[in-house]
Design an enzyme around this catalytic site. Structure first.
Site, mmCIF file in Angstrom:
data_model
loop_
_atom_site.group_PDB
_atom_site.id
_atom_site.type_symbol
_atom_site.label_atom_id
_atom_site.label_comp_id
_atom_site.label_asym_id
_atom_site.label_seq_id
_atom_site.Cartn_x
_atom_site.Cartn_y
_atom_site.Cartn_z
ATOM 1 N N ASP A 121 -5.821 -10.390 8.608
ATOM 2 C CA ASP A 121 -5.470 -11.794 7.974
ATOM 3 C C ASP A 121 -3.930 -11.863 8.451
ATOM 4 O O ASP A 121 -3.185 -11.014 8.358
ATOM 5 C CB ASP A 121 -5.581 -11.827 6.591
ATOM 6 C CG ASP A 121 -5.050 -12.840 5.844
ATOM 7 O OD1 ASP A 121 -5.444 -13.992 6.078
ATOM 8 O OD2 ASP A 121 -4.005 -12.602 5.137
ATOM 9 N N TRP A 163 -2.527 10.573 -21.974
ATOM 10 C CA TRP A 163 -1.259 9.420 -21.409
ATOM 11 C C TRP A 163 0.152 10.245 -21.875
ATOM 12 O O TRP A 163 1.019 9.164 -21.696
ATOM 13 C CB TRP A 163 -1.474 8.054 -21.780
ATOM 14 C CG TRP A 163 -2.670 7.505 -21.419
ATOM 15 C CD1 TRP A 163 -3.784 7.214 -22.094
ATOM 16 C CD2 TRP A 163 -3.245 6.713 -19.991
ATOM 17 N NE1 TRP A 163 -5.052 6.982 -21.298
ATOM 18 C CE2 TRP A 163 -4.523 6.608 -20.104
ATOM 19 C CE3 TRP A 163 -2.374 6.803 -18.726
ATOM 20 C CZ2 TRP A 163 -5.250 5.992 -19.000
ATOM 21 C CZ3 TRP A 163 -3.094 6.216 -17.753
ATOM 22 C CH2 TRP A 163 -4.252 5.750 -17.861
ATOM 23 N N LYS A 174 -2.518 7.462 -14.070
ATOM 24 C CA LYS A 174 -1.384 6.837 -13.378
ATOM 25 C C LYS A 174 -0.226 7.884 -13.129
ATOM 26 O O LYS A 174 -0.417 9.144 -13.579
ATOM 27 C CB LYS A 174 -1.045 5.761 -14.548
ATOM 28 C CG LYS A 174 -1.837 4.531 -14.554
ATOM 29 C CD LYS A 174 -1.151 3.457 -15.396
ATOM 30 C CE LYS A 174 -1.856 2.298 -15.600
ATOM 31 N NZ LYS A 174 -1.226 1.143 -16.274
ATOM 32 N N GLU A 202 -6.586 -13.427 13.012
ATOM 33 C CA GLU A 202 -6.446 -14.650 12.528
ATOM 34 C C GLU A 202 -4.833 -15.090 12.686
ATOM 35 O O GLU A 202 -3.970 -14.759 11.954
ATOM 36 C CB GLU A 202 -6.555 -14.780 10.812
ATOM 37 C CG GLU A 202 -6.555 -15.992 10.480
ATOM 38 C CD GLU A 202 -5.661 -16.237 9.081
ATOM 39 O OE1 GLU A 202 -5.930 -17.248 8.584
ATOM 40 O OE2 GLU A 202 -4.885 -15.444 8.744
#
EC number: 2.4.1.18
Length: 668
Positions: free
Chosen positions: A327, A80, A112, A381
């Site tokens: 959605d 890291w 990351k 929707e």
């Protein structure tokens, strides 16, 4: 003139707005496809370029972060730390890239980005990463390398959904287990898919697939758009689930969230490169969704359109999803997100408050999806009733195959809450079940997951309430509320499912009257899973009454499937009498008769129908479905000739109609 206006002359005053909308789409499509040099499907391949990829020459990673000044790849492979060997290089158009030797990164490594910008920096999960996991101790999310030596290979590669009609079983994998925990893809595949096949549904709609940091958001606060939630298992286990569904003849529709994104910065897209306007509008009033506490996308930015279109293609190509239920479409269509709007007249749809960029994106998405798979299914929707949503693009529509009939569940809740049983109106029921644009297909439903969330109640719980705890056993005396609730539960579902013009949807467990509400683990309930699961054992226990409702649902679905293209057959009203609370209609050879009257049974109730012999094929009052068996279902009914209607081929049929019951008769 566009077909949408030809089919609905009331849209003529808004012709210019509709044509502007279509021209906006055509211009954007030309821009994205370089004036037709490439296809829209070729444009939507960002997932093949961005993110982490393993090649013969090594690993290559790319990310779009135009405001970044420095980016480092950090992870378990370098403890890291920000090391020069893992520093990305800026190439062009805000894209950063790094190439890494093969032996530097391995399957299951965590990683990351450390992103620097003027005045700040922070750890970020890559926007295009394909797997995100949460540490059990720290609860911190990280991207994870997913490159197994033996990746899952699909067995079914030529699946075609059955849409005649589309019968959807809405599911949440995590809460599909009876245990008080998060269910897995494997458990769903092994335990729930066979139930769905047996029940007769030909499609599942999977919720909460895209990774989301808060489980209680029901999957609607998405952080990682290309990563299937790791709470339920691995990417290959999801692939295996979808493959198994296809083997059973079940289509798999994904509940996709492109209407907004979670505000989290460490997990999601928010301030990814230090700015708020990388993926979202620069104007805070446009960026913030006031009701959902989330960020709305900037659909006018090509990079955002590229991200979202690539997301659609990714799920279809990499996981073989058969389509999407989009959605929050209402929120996308209007700058107001539809909040506080009445939508009682056509002016409300074209008053200048529409987000033309979002409308353009939805149209592009529908075109892309059907380019990738011509048999794909798209569902909107949408609550405002925007005309053209379910029309083909060339007709001036948005290109969705279906739209949700969101008026129907609201109608049933309002009726149960506000009307006495003797006031249930056949005219109102008929109107709500059939009130739709004739040229747009809808998905009808009594209740989805929305109607069962904490603070609300399922239909069965509204009808029976606390008596569910004491009187659902067949070994003890019943109660009036249970008898009433079960009778109406079956009738409500039957009238909703048999008036469809497109498809029908049921949320898992509601077919057998799953008790209580849905409440995900949260601080307020001491992080309990008690109400975030499905108690399948209730339907399996023959000593309880739940199986009656499940058995009826199976028979109802079987009846619908027995008529080829049931959804295309005309729905013809035969009889409607308010004072009796009686409604009747026909579809092909099937006659549906409903007596909603709570106290009156009718002997020899007459109505005009096509002449012939009729036999009962479904009866809500049958003892097999928990009814009283007041009719003899073996008796055939013959029409009586009436000289006044002989030329029309009609006669009078006379039927015994018990109170609170429905019959389906078939003309033999």
């Amino acid at each position: 003139m566009l077909d949408i206006i030809k089919k609905d002359p009331w849209l003529s005053p808004f012709r210019q707005r509709i044509e502007e909308r279509r021209n906006h789409f055509l211009r954007k499509e030309q821009e994205l496809t370089q004036n037709g040099k490439i296809g829209l499907s070729d444009f939507a391949t960002g997932y093949l370029y961005f993110g982490l990829h393993k090649t013969d020459a090594g690993w290559v990673f790319r990310e779009w972060a135009p405001n970044a000044t420095e980016i480092y790849l950090i992870g378990t492979f370098n403890n890291w730390q920000r090391e020069e060997a893992y520093r990305l290089t800026r190439v062009e158009n805000g894209v950063w890239e790094i190439r890494i030797p093969l032996d530097s990164i391995r399957h299951l490594d965590l990683y990351k980005l450390f992103v620097c910008w003027e005045g700040g920096s922070g750890e970020r999960i890559p926007a295009w990463c394909r797997r995100v996991v949460q540490d059990a101790q720290t609860h911190i999310f990280s991207a994870q390398v997913w490159e197994p030596d033996n990746p899952y290979v699909f067995r079914i590669t030529d699946f075609k959904p059955d849409t005649s009609p589309l019968l959807i079983y809405e599911c949440h994998v995590g809460m599909a287990t009876a245990e008080e925990k998060v269910g897995t893809y494997n458990e769903f595949r092994e335990n729930v898919l066979p139930r769905i096949r047996e029940a007769g549904y030909n499609a599942i709609q999977l919720m909460a697939i895209q990774e989301h940091p808060y489980y209680g958001s029901f999957g609607y606060h998405v952080s990682n758009f290309f990563a299937p939630t790791s709470r339920c298992g691995t990417p290959d286990e999801l692939r295996q689930l979808i493959d198994a569904a296809h083997e059973m003849g079940i289509a798999v529709i994904m509940d996709i969230v492109h209407s907004h994104a979670v505000k989290n910065e460490c997990e999601g897209l928010a301030r990814f490169d230090g700015t708020y306007d990388q993926y979202f509008p620069s104007d805070p009033t446009r960026r913030n969704h006031p009701l959902w506490d989330s960020f709305c996308f900037d659909y006018g930015k090509n990079e955002v359109v590229h991200f979202l279109l690539s997301n659609c293609k990714y799920w279809m190509e990499e996981y073989r999803f058969d389509g999407f239920r989009f959605d929050g479409v209402t929120s996308m269509l209007y700058y107001s997100h539809g909040l506080g709007e009445s939508f009682t007249k056509y002016d409300d749809y074209y008053d200048g408050g529409q987000d033309s960029d979002a409308i353009c994106y939805l149209t592009l998405a529908n075109k892309l999806i059907h380019q990738v798979n011509p048999n794909a299914i798209t569902i909107a929707e949408e609550v405002s009733g925007m005309p053209g949503l379910g029309l083909k693009i060339e007709s001036g529509g948005f290109g969705f195959d279906y739209r949700m009939a969101m008026n129907i569940p609201d109608f049933w809740i309002k009726t149960i809450k506000e009307r006495k049983d003797e006031e249930w109106s056949p005219a109102a029921i008929w109107w709500e079940m059939t009130n739709r644009r004739l040229d747009e297909k809808t998905i009808s439903y009594v209740e989805s997951h929305d109607q069962a969330l904490v603070g609300d109640k399922t239909i069965i719980f509204r009808l029976i309430d606390s008596d569910m705890y004491w009187y659902m056993s067949k070994l003890m005396e019943s109660s009036y509320r249970v008898d009433r609730g079960m009778a109406l539960h079956k009738m409500i579902r039957l009238v909703t499912a048999t008036t469809i013009n497109g498809g029908y949807l049921n949320f898992m467990g509601n077919e057998f009257g799953h008790p209580e509400w849905i409440d995900f683990p949260r601080e307020g309930n001491n992080w309990s899973h008690k109400y975030a699961r499905r108690q399948w054992q209730l339907a399996d226990d023959q000593n309880l009454k739940y199986h009656y409702l499940s058995d009826f649902d199976r028979a109802m679905i079987g009846l619908i499937k027995s008529v080829p293209d049931f959804q295309l057959t005309p729905v013809v009203k035969i009889w409607e009498k308010e004072s009796d609370n009686v409604l009747a209609y026909m579809r092909e050879k099937l006659l549906f008769v409903f007596n909603f009257n709570p106290i009156k049974s009718f002997s020899d109730y007459g109505m005009l129908v096509p002449e012939g012999e009729y036999g009962i094929v479904l009866n809500t009052d049958n003892p097999e479905f928990g009814g009283f068996g007041l009719n003899d279902d073996t008796v055939h009914h013959f029409t009586h000739r009436d000289p006044l209607y002989a030329n029309e081929g009609k006669g009078w049929i006379r039927i015994y109609l018990p109170a609170r019951s429905a019959l389906v008769l078939k003309r033999l």
